[in-house]
Write a protein that holds these residues in place. Structure first.
Motif, mmCIF file in Angstrom:
data_model
loop_
_atom_site.group_PDB
_atom_site.id
_atom_site.type_symbol
_atom_site.label_atom_id
_atom_site.label_comp_id
_atom_site.label_asym_id
_atom_site.label_seq_id
_atom_site.Cartn_x
_atom_site.Cartn_y
_atom_site.Cartn_z
ATOM 1 N N PRO A 113 0.702 -1.205 0.120
ATOM 2 C CA PRO A 113 0.008 -0.137 -0.039
ATOM 3 C C PRO A 113 0.654 1.208 -0.064
ATOM 4 O O PRO A 113 1.720 1.304 0.849
ATOM 5 C CB PRO A 113 -1.007 -0.148 1.351
ATOM 6 N N ASP A 165 -2.864 -1.188 -3.426
ATOM 7 C CA ASP A 165 -3.742 -0.212 -2.926
ATOM 8 C C ASP A 165 -2.939 1.192 -2.815
ATOM 9 O O ASP A 165 -1.931 1.093 -2.197
ATOM 10 C CB ASP A 165 -4.273 -0.629 -1.539
ATOM 11 N N ARG A 166 -3.476 1.994 -3.467
ATOM 12 C CA ARG A 166 -2.570 3.296 -3.706
ATOM 13 C C ARG A 166 -3.510 4.437 -3.565
ATOM 14 O O ARG A 166 -4.677 4.518 -4.105
ATOM 15 C CB ARG A 166 -1.424 3.545 -4.702
ATOM 16 N N TYR A 167 -2.906 5.653 -2.955
ATOM 17 C CA TYR A 167 -3.808 6.879 -3.066
ATOM 18 C C TYR A 167 -2.662 8.022 -3.500
ATOM 19 O O TYR A 167 -1.361 7.903 -3.469
ATOM 20 C CB TYR A 167 -3.899 7.438 -1.569
ATOM 21 N N HIS A 227 -7.828 7.665 -5.540
ATOM 22 C CA HIS A 227 -7.649 6.322 -4.979
ATOM 23 C C HIS A 227 -7.866 4.867 -5.945
ATOM 24 O O HIS A 227 -8.750 5.208 -6.788
ATOM 25 C CB HIS A 227 -8.537 5.947 -3.649
ATOM 26 N N PRO A 272 -7.678 0.963 -6.037
ATOM 27 C CA PRO A 272 -7.501 -0.355 -5.481
ATOM 28 C C PRO A 272 -6.637 -1.314 -6.274
ATOM 29 O O PRO A 272 -6.521 -0.880 -7.408
ATOM 30 C CB PRO A 272 -8.777 -1.022 -5.348
ATOM 31 N N PRO A 273 -6.025 -2.363 -5.659
ATOM 32 C CA PRO A 273 -5.222 -3.496 -6.561
ATOM 33 C C PRO A 273 -6.239 -3.947 -7.341
ATOM 34 O O PRO A 273 -7.285 -4.528 -7.212
ATOM 35 C CB PRO A 273 -4.667 -4.330 -5.517
#
Length: 416
Positions: free
Chosen positions: A291, A320-322, A412, A414-415
């Motif tokens: 993340p 998962d990244r922002y 945002h 998600p994977p």
């Protein structure tokens, strides 16, 4: 209760600390989670020696494997127990300039205040997650003290690295930075894990949960953090380091793939460098599964935005990244504000300042989002609502007072 603490005046004069507020103090318009936590903060300076490393800057066809010891100076912030009369105050000494031997911009020491007690006793009975901080090129371990002190007050042990040949004091060939950032990060993680073991004799014994670690990196530190968690560099990047020596950090190299460290649970990447220079291909970026929170400006002219940080954010498809974007921000989304000492030279000032954003404001916003992200990833705190935001900043952003989220964007993914 949130309090704004008045600036502490330290003696002014040649070689003395300037009269100024502490970096990172909570402004009236700061978002909620920027406030310091309940722990008092101590700070110590340690040294770790990484022996028998490749000295890439002395590489030649005649000497293809020169070796040396990399001496890493570390600044360590931690929850502390202050003795009677001891105060959360220290004076940090850093340098101006952009490397040695530049008569136009010489390395000149300057000082600034820190809200931490030098050599204070650590707390006992609790193990804290570890945060490893990696500076830009050039930079220093003190470059983000507003954030390191803040995180320590919230129950983290924070270790910031001076990467040899990459600081303002000793800047040297770029090949060293490209090759060594990942190796330094992992060495520091292993070193702190050893110091944290009971009976080690180090003050960190019993204080650190190194199995629960985050990497925070700015610019080249962001490059190194991503490289550490699986973004193997592509074949095109090999030309940046002589002798094919960057293969040790290359996607597809079994030695590199085997070095993925499961103790690293999160990454915060401020303006990570690399994508705009084609350092990674899609397969390399897909190797990241950790993340990640990205923070940058949409006018970044060093790491790039559309062809730089935004590309990395979009292509680490298995994580998962922002992405927090400062609209109108350039590259300096991470460091402390410029000290008054920086005012004497435009390049020194520009290396820390932002042309549009107030640096103190940026610092508070960073503290807020990093607190939420690391609280979720390392402490399983129920802070998800602070990251469940609309793309355009507005009065609905949790933790921001009305009219004070202007100029920010949020993404945002998600994977896959």
């Amino acid at each position: 209760m949130l309090m704004v603490v008045a600036a502490l005046v330290v003696g002014v004069g040649v070689g003395g600390a300037q009269a100024q507020e502490y970096y990172g103090d909570f402004r009236p318009d700061a978002p909620e989670l920027a406030a310091r936590g309940p722990s008092q903060v101590g700070v110590r300076t340690l040294v770790a020696e990484h022996k028998d490393q490749l000295d890439i800057l002395r590489y030649s066809a005649e000497q293809p494997n020169p070796r040396y010891t990399r001496k890493l100076t570390l600044e360590v912030w931690y929850p502390a127990r202050l003795a009677e009369g001891q105060k959360e105050h220290t004076v940090y000494t850093d340098v101006l300039g952009s490397g040695p031997n530049d008569p136009q911009r010489p390395n000149t020491p300057f000082q600034f205040n820190g809200r931490a007690a030098r050599d204070a006793a650590p707390t006992s009975g609790t193990r804290y997650p570890l945060v490893i901080v990696s500076h830009g090129y050039p930079g220093s371990r003190l470059q983000m003290s507003y954030l390191t002190e803040n995180l320590a007050s919230k129950g983290y042990v924070v270790v910031a690295i001076d990467h040899p040949e990459s600081t303002r004091a000793d800047k040297a060939g770029f090949a060293s930075t490209l090759l060594n950032r990942r190796l330094d990060d992992l060495f520091v993680l292993n070193t702190v894990a050893a110091w944290a073991k009971p009976g080690s004799g180090n003050f960190l014994a019993g204080l650190v949960d190194a199995d629960n670690t985050a990497l925070v990196g700015y610019s080249m530190g962001g490059y190194g953090a991503l490289n550490t968690v699986g973004a193997g560099v592509g074949a095109a990047a090999a030309a940046f380091v002589p002798g094919g020596k960057l293969a040790i950090n290359q996607q597809g190299n079994p030695e590199y793939e085997a070095a993925r460290d499961r103790r690293i649970k999160a990454v915060v990447a401020f303006a990570p460098w690399g994508a705009n220079y084609k350092v990674w291909d899609d397969a390399g970026l897909a190797g990241v599964r950790t993340p990640t929170l990205f923070i940058t400006g949409d006018q970044d002219d060093v790491a790039g935005y559309k062809e730089g940080v935004l590309q990395i954010f979009q292509k680490i498809v298995n994580a998962d990244r922002y992405l927090l974007t400062y609209i109108g921000g350039r590259h300096n989304s991470a460091p402390n504000p410029p000290s008054p000492a920086h005012f004497s030279h435009f390049d020194d000032f520009q290396s820390y300042s932002e042309p549009v954003w107030d640096s103190h404001r940026i610092n508070n916003i960073n503290q807020h989002f990093v607190t939420a992200f690391l609280g979720i990833q390392l402490k399983q705190q129920p802070l998800q609502a602070y990251l469940q935001l609309s793309p355009q900043a507005g009065d609905d952003w949790k933790g921001f007072s009305k009219r004070n989220a202007l100029g920010l964007e949020w993404r945002h993914l998600p994977p896959q």
